[in-house]
Design a protein around this motif. Structure first.
Motif: not given
Length: 483
Positions: A298-306
């Motif tokens: 979840k953290e990696a997905a949020e960072w990637s989308l940002k």
């Protein structure tokens, strides 16, 4: 970075794919303690900096690979060939990966490279691997075939703003409010954040303990693709409707994913085919301080989308459309009879051509193994091939294309034909590189190019028949000996 680097001169690290998704991020880490040779097909367009020297390098050329790795202590291999590398590409990505890896490994040996660090995929225990994973494993073996120690970092789905797997998953979630999920979306995988992959690669550089090892890496969670879709949707603030279905096949899925995400099928198809395997890190192949990713999905997905949103917003410069060459790369794999090598295959191929297509086709050769393939109707050479003594070995026969009716010598500076035996096997790659046809492109594509594929198919069948005939004779010989 390995502790062995402390108190040493800055090592020289050759980095392939230095302008790519993972390579560009790894470059920033490497320059903190190493001098980097950035290898790219357009390296001459980049400016050198204090700790980075750029070199243009086409890894389909062994000469380029040798020049690219000159002076390197360590080489990082981040190469894959799923996307076409010429205007017309004939052949599978698996066979092209063989050429790239073999050139790289031989060049590393010649230039005295002490270690190759290779980013691969997790290899599950399965009777039959997908073609993508078979290729990744074959590349690993080829890189190790010439004696240079290889450290392989094996990762499943890498979560980052670019690349292949995660952006495709994110596009599916973004574009489809309702999704029918086939069986493969319920198979377990082991996602890992880009930052954790970079840490694993960085830690492996010049690490004596990790040389010769294949290491699985993964994040803190093992998940299904369905769970990743749901968490990606949460990161986007979306609530898609997902429902499981048992009847969507992998072949249908790969078409659906390619059309929905507008991603090239050459990249999507092999990736989707691999999803039938559980892609989880094995405890037996994990190394402390290397394998354990710390960032949750979840953290990696949020960072990637940002990151993706920021990069899209700040990228206002229009990219120049590169000039498309009228070039051809055609690569086919054949099996050689027992005891035969690439040099034999090259000579036998020309002999077979004259015999198979007699009296239409005639061949000539001289004492230096230069060949002319001619038509009996006019006597004019269709193709002239100059044997490269200095670039050939018993396991590789290289011919430069120098003239003929089918060959535009004014455009063909690097056109060549090679026969290359795959290390530790009886398989051989036959490849045409950087070929610029003299015929108008449309006519060439639907005539000469098709004929070449037919000829290679017939040659492959001819060799298979030779192998079968020799196998039938072996039991008879053994029987007479025992009697």
């Amino acid at each position: 970075m390995s502790t062995t680097i402390a108190n040493k001169r800055r090592p020289v690290v050759a980095l392939t794919g230095a302008t790519g998704y993972i390579g560009n991020n790894l470059l920033e880490k490497l320059t903190k303690y190493a001098d980097v040779i950035g290898l790219s097909r357009n390296g001459d367009q980049k400016e050198d900096s204090e700790h980075v020297t750029w070199r243009s390098c086409d890894l389909y050329s062994m000469a380029d690979a040798e020049k690219g790795l000159e002076g390197a202590d360590i080489a990082v291999y981040l190469v894959h060939s799923m996307l076409p590398s010429a205007k017309l590409t004939q052949g599978s990505f698996e066979d092209m990966d063989v050429i790239l890896a073999d050139n790289f490994a031989q060049a590393a040996k010649k230039q005295g490279v002490k270690q190759i660090v290779y980013l691969s995929g997790i290899i599950p225990k399965a009777k039959r691997l997908s073609r993508h994973l078979r290729s990744r494993l074959e590349v690993e073996k080829i890189l190790s075939a010439y004696g240079v120690p290889v450290t392989t970092i094996r990762a499943a789905l890498i979560v980052g703003p670019k690349g292949s797997s995660f952006p495709i998953l994110a596009k599916l979630v973004k574009r489809l409010p309702v999704m029918a999920l086939p069986k493969w979306t319920r198979i377990k995988t082991h996602p890992i954040a880009l930052t954790d992959v970079l840490n694993a690669l960085n830690t492996s550089i010049d690490n004596q303990y990790l040389k010769g090892k294949a290491i699985d890496v993964g994040g803190p969670e093992v998940m299904t693709y369905k769970e990743m879709m749901l968490q990606t949707a949460e990161a986007m603030g979306k609530k898609p409707r997902l429902f499981d279905v048992p009847f969507i096949t992998v072949k249908l899925s790969r078409l659906w994913v390619s059309l929905t995400t507008q991603s090239p099928k050459e990249m999507v198809y092999p990736l989707i085919e691999s999803l039938v395997h559980p892609m989880t890190a094995s405890q037996e192949r994990m190394e402390k301080g290397v394998s354990e990713g710390t960032m949750t999905f979840k953290e990696a997905a949020e960072w990637s989308l940002k990151e993706e949103a920021e990069q899209s917003g700040s990228s206002k410069k229009k990219r120049k459309t590169p000039q498309v060459q009228q070039d051809v790369r055609s690569v086919q794999r054949i099996c050689l009879p027992e005891g035969k090598d690439a040099t034999w295959a090259a000579k036998h191929y020309v002999e077979w051509l004259a015999d198979k297509f007699s009296p239409l086709i005639q061949t000539e050769n001289d004492q230096k193994n230069n060949y002319k393939i001619k038509t009996a109707l006019t006597g004019r050479p269709l193709l002239k091939m100059g044997y490269s003594m200095e670039r050939s070995t018993e396991n590789r026969a290289l011919y430069y294309l120098t003239g003929g009716v089918f060959f535009d010598s004014s455009k063909n500076e690097r056109g060549r034909l090679e026969f290359r035996q795959i290390p530790n096997s009886q398989e051989c790659i036959v490849a045409i590189h950087d070929y610029m046809p003299s015929l108008p492109w449309f006519i060439y594509k639907y005539t000469q190019a098709k004929v070449h594929l037919l000829v290679m198919y017939l040659f492959r069948k001819h060799l298979q028949n030779m192998i079968k005939s020799s196998e039938k004779r072996v039991p008879q010989v053994r029987k007479r000996v025992t009697v």
